[in-house]
Scaffold this active site. Sequence first.
Site, PDB file in Angstrom:
ATOM      1  N   ARG A  10       0.835  -1.207   0.000  1.00 11.31           N
ATOM      2  CA  ARG A  10       0.000   0.000   0.000  1.00 11.31           C
ATOM      3  C   ARG A  10       0.867   1.253   0.000  1.00 11.31           C
ATOM      4  O   ARG A  10       2.033   1.229   0.402  1.00 11.31           O
ATOM      5  CB  ARG A  10      -0.928   0.042   1.217  1.00 11.31           C
ATOM      6  CG  ARG A  10      -0.232   0.256   2.561  1.00 11.31           C
ATOM      7  CD  ARG A  10      -1.276   0.577   3.630  1.00 11.31           C
ATOM      8  NE  ARG A  10      -0.715   0.669   4.979  1.00 11.31           N
ATOM      9  CZ  ARG A  10      -0.157   1.754   5.498  1.00 11.31           C
ATOM     10  NH1 ARG A  10      -0.014   2.848   4.742  1.00 11.31           N
ATOM     11  NH2 ARG A  10       0.296   1.751   6.746  1.00 11.31           N
ATOM     12  N   ASP A  22       9.498   8.025  11.655  1.00 13.95           N
ATOM     13  CA  ASP A  22       8.253   7.993  10.885  1.00 13.95           C
ATOM     14  C   ASP A  22       8.181   9.235   9.996  1.00 13.95           C
ATOM     15  O   ASP A  22       9.027   9.422   9.142  1.00 13.95           O
ATOM     16  CB  ASP A  22       7.074   7.885  11.864  1.00 13.95           C
ATOM     17  CG  ASP A  22       5.800   7.367  11.214  1.00 13.95           C
ATOM     18  OD1 ASP A  22       5.530   7.730  10.055  1.00 13.95           O
ATOM     19  OD2 ASP A  22       5.051   6.624  11.861  1.00 13.95           O
TER      20      ASP A  22
END
Length: 293
Positions: free
Chosen positions: A99, A197
């Site tokens: 994804r 992140d």
Amino acid sequence: MHAQPQLLREAAADVGEGPAWDAATQTLLWVDIHACEAYREDLSGGTEVIRVDRHVGAALPSAVAGEVLLMLRDGFWVRRGDGSLTELTSPLADLPGMRFNDGKVDPRGRAFGGTMPYAAGTGLGALYRLDPGPVATTCVDPLFLSNGLGWTPDGTGMYVVDSGANTVFRYAYDADSGSLSAPVTFVDVPTAEGMPDGLTVDDDGCVWLALWGGGQIRRYTPDGRLDRVVELPVSQPTSMCFVGADLSTLAITTARYGLDADALSKQPLAGSLFALDVGCGGPAATPWIPFEK
């Protein structure tokens, strides 16, 4: 003394991600990947919910009023002003185990999006650039888990996070072609301290980095020196962007994914939005410039 993070909006996002400040509308775009929802947040109150039929990794402002560029599970889509969705290109259409995860627009208006496998060890991600055609052009391959993106203030450098490698890379960036070259390691984060992140770059060229599992936002100077650490009341911050009229506040997205009942009892605000006054400024999101028809 530096300001402490404040609750911006209570939410229960499973994976809140991808905040982007739309200066034209003075609103914050962000997503909850697993909820298949994107949000347009008015900081003075009110939220528009954009629901889609698959996971959504990013929602980015468009130069066309009323439109939003979405990075859905399989690729790049446009959400029109009338609420309809138009597919641009879907490089993951035949790869259900992968994804799109995060994306941003460069200072010239080009969109980039990174990919990741749903299950670690089952595939490798990559970084794509959305080019006229439209076509998704591979820019960096492979990456274990493509994540945060950002550019130096002068536009000659691009930061790319590979969360799976716990590393932030800096590439030489050609603003005319949108190409990346000559990667160097900017920061390696020890696994015990959390996973790098999302990120954003301030006007001084310093990199603000979210540490998933580390409960921190860190600021690094352009030479990679750790300059500041901000502790959050939740363990899984995901990304941040500069927001507001003066662009001196960080809006921080967080997640509650994978936290059990005991963990949630200790951090009930996991998945909420937080605000942090940082004493410096940063850019709003550059709107994506659609291709000429």
